[in-house]
Each structure stands twice: as structure tokens, then as C-alpha cells.
Write a protein that holds these residues in place. Structure first.
Motif, PDB file in Angstrom:
ATOM      1  N   PRO A  76     -53.113  34.600  35.982  1.00 25.85           N
ATOM      2  CA  PRO A  76     -52.144  32.631  36.250  1.00 25.85           C
ATOM      3  C   PRO A  76     -52.671  32.258  35.265  1.00 25.85           C
ATOM      4  CG  PRO A  76     -54.125  32.570  38.386  1.00 25.85           C
ATOM      5  CD  PRO A  76     -54.226  34.568  37.956  1.00 25.85           C
ATOM      6  N   THR A  94     -52.626  26.457  37.215  1.00 22.62           N
ATOM      7  CA  THR A  94     -52.749  26.211  38.703  1.00 22.62           C
ATOM      8  C   THR A  94     -54.084  25.237  38.934  1.00 22.62           C
ATOM      9  OG1 THR A  94     -53.742  28.652  38.236  1.00 22.62           O
ATOM     10  CG2 THR A  94     -55.438  27.432  39.632  1.00 22.62           C
ATOM     11  N   GLN A  95     -54.216  24.639  37.939  1.00 21.53           N
ATOM     12  CA  GLN A  95     -54.786  23.155  37.917  1.00 21.53           C
ATOM     13  C   GLN A  95     -54.276  21.715  38.217  1.00 21.53           C
ATOM     14  OE1 GLN A  95     -57.060  22.102  34.192  1.00 21.53           O
ATOM     15  NE2 GLN A  95     -58.790  24.310  34.788  1.00 21.53           N
TER      16      GLN A  95
END
Length: 335
Positions: free
Chosen positions: A277, A282-283
Motif C-alpha cells: 500500500p 495509509t497516513q
């Protein structure tokens, strides 16, 4: 025939693909479906990374700024509806702004390409010697036609990718590109007809240009003689004879200011998708976001230059489009 944004399907390395057009995927992101954004990243990463490769000489820095560009785009997609211009044009504007900030921060130490450094040091000025009528004709076209022309003609993207971006089958995408080119031709001629209305000597030749736009290139002897000595009619006829090439050369530099077409194609071909990913996504998905009804901020619309909202220190000519980066702050420094 378009497909729905919910028709996301797994792809190798955990990615998702979709046959839905970009605006529909962006609307899905706005309504809380971040998986739709991974399909958008897969479509556009290599081209954005290629654009940054014409600005930044360091590969790691180019990769970092590409992730930053998509992080900004994701934040805006969660809050605002899609704009009218092709989404990638705004991605390029955001990438350009990131490279300008790097130049402002590090100066001579910044790892920039020679061409981009010279452009930024000169004030990031839009060229003043480019003809405008073809670009103006492009801006009048319906948004799907603008999108088809940008990807298929300006960037010369692979036909399968163009079809996915448009949300069409490949043969339907080819048909849309052909219709878009025909619309651009006729609109360009109509703009010239209006601009030359005060010149009676041009009036008999304009119908010949319209015939050329419709694919009937025959000219009368009088029209051919007029084209030989009238710069306006001659330039318009030259535009029609090389419509794809002229659009490819003129449109990006007038929309973006900085454009190195040959370098972009080379860098895009060498670019690879990062591991999935995506770290930036993701953050971003871990952070709370604004509700879909949040007020619209002053960001990525395509606007003309003004004293309060310009994109670089030296602005474009009045009337030309200035594409603002995602999250544009209103500064006059390309950021």
C-alpha cells in the motif's frame, strides 16, 4: 458505456482497478471510499512522477514530491467535488508548486533540472509569445472532450488507459477522441470567424477554413491566394493542418507555465509504481477528515490571474487559464 465506481476489482500486489471514469472515482473518495483513490493513483502516478522528473534531478526527491502531490490531492478529493479540467492537469500544477517550494527553500543547493531552475529563477513566467485561439477553443469544449484530448492527444497515453480514465470501452473512447478533435476544429474556426469579422477581405476565405475543419480540404484559387498573404487566415489554416501537434505544443505550456514535453515522455516511460500500500495514503486514511458537507475552500479551481490568487510571481496574460495546485494558498510563488 460507463461503469460504476463501486466496480473496483483486485489487481496484483493488492491494488484495485476500476473502469469508472476519474470524476466518479473522485466522488467515491469524497463519500468515504479510499480504495477508489488507489485506482486513481495507479492511473496517474507514472505521469506525475514523469512531470516531476522534468523539474527535479534527484530520483528520491522526485518520488517524495510525487507522494506529496497525491496526498494533497487525496485531502482535496475528500472535501470538494471534481473540477472541470482533466484531473491530471491539476496534479501537474500541484507537482510544479512543490518543485517551486523546493527551489525557494534550498536555492542553488536544490536538486533541480537546469531547465526548471532557469524557469523558476526567471519568475515562473508564462510564455508571452504563444498563440491563444486554439487554447481558447479547447476551453470552450465540453469537459469530456477536454479530457479526451488531454490524455489522447497532448500526453499521447496508451489507448487502454485513456479508455479507463474516460470510463468507456476502447472503441468508444476512440470515437470520443475523434468527435473531440472535430469539435476543436470547428470551434477554432468559429472563434477566428468572429475575430476576423472586421476584415471584409477574410470573409470569403473563412467558409473554406470551415470546410477544412469538416474534412473537405479543397480550396478555391482565390482562397489559396488569400491564405498566402493573410497571417491570420494562414495561421488558422496551419493550425487545422496540424491540429494534434499544435495542441500538444501549445496547450500544456499555457495551462501550466512549465512544460518539457520530450522530457516528460522520457521520464514517464522510466517511472515505476511504488510498492503498495501507498505510505502516503495509509497516513491520510488514518487521519480524521472533514465531513462531505464541509465548506469549500479556495483551492484547485482553474482561474484567471488576479492580485489575490495567482500561481507564480510572474502571472499569465489576462484571459489565459491559470491552473492552481491542490491546497493553493493564494501565494504568488507557484506554491
Amino acid at each position: 458505456m460507463t461503469r460504476r465506481a463501486h466496480e473496483l476489482f483486485p489487481h496484483p500486489a493488492g491494488r484495485f482497478r476500476s473502469t469508472a471514469p476519474d470524476p466518479e472515482l473522485l466522488r467515491a473518495v469524497r463519500h468515504g471510499r479510499p480504495a477508489a483513490f488507489t485506482a486513481l493513483v495507479d492511473r496517474h502516478w507514472q505521469s506525475v512522477r514523469g512531470y516531476l522528473g522534468t523539474c527535479v534531478a534527484d530520483d528520491e526527491e522526485s518520488d517524495r514530491l510525487t507522494g506529496e502531490t497525491f496526498a494533497r490531492a487525496y485531502r482535496l478529493a475528500r472535501r470538494d467535488p471534481p473540477g472541470r479540467l482533466p484531473w491530471r492537469v491539476q496534479l501537474f500544477a500541484t507537482a510544479r508548486g512543490s518543485a517551486v517550494r523546493l527551489w525557494r527553500r534550498d536555492g542553488a543547493a536544490a536538486a533541480l533540472t537546469d531547465g526548471f531552475r532557469q524557469w523558476a529563477a526567471a519568475g515562473g513566467a508564462w510564455p508571452l509569445n504563444q498563440p491563444e485561439r486554439l487554447t481558447e477553443a479547447y476551453r470552450i469544449l465540453p469537459a469530456p472532450w477536454q479530457t479526451a484530448l488531454w490524455y489522447a492527444v497532448v500526453e499521447q497515453e496508451d489507448g487502454e488507459l485513456v479508455a479507463r480514465i474516460l470510463g468507456l470501452r476502447r472503441r468508444d473512447a476512440r470515437s470520443l477522441v475523434a468527435s473531440s478533435l472535430a469539435g476543436l476544429r470547428s470551434t477554432h474556426v468559429e472563434l477566428y470567424r468572429r475575430a476576423s469579422a472586421h476584415r471584409p477581405a477574410c470573409a470569403p476565405t473563412v467558409p473554406s477554413l470551415t470546410a477544412r475543419a469538416a474534412g473537405r480540404p479543397a480550396l478555391s484559387a482565390a482562397s489559396a491566394a488569400h491564405l498566402a498573404h493573410c497571417p491570420g487566415c494562414g495561421d488558422t489554416a496551419s493550425d487545422l493542418a496540424d491540429l494534434r501537434g499544435r495542441l500538444r505544443r501549445q496547450l500544456p505550456v499555457l495551462l501550466l507555465g512549465w512544460w518539457d514535453g520530450h522530457g516528460h515522455r522520457r521520464e514517464r516511460a522510466a517511472a515505476a509504481l511504488p510498492a503498495h500500500p501507498y505510505a502516503f495514503l495509509t497516513q491520510e486514511t488514518a487521519a480524521p477528515g472533514p465531513p462531505a458537507s464541509a465548506p469549500r475552500a479556495r483551492t484547485g479551481a482553474a482561474v484567471g490571474p488576479s492580485s489575490r490568487n495567482t500561481d507564480v510571481r510572474a502571472s499569465a496574460r489576462p484571459g489565459l487559464p491559470v491552473v492552481q495546485p491542490f491546497g493553493h494558498s493564494g501565494r504568488r510563488d507557484g506554491t
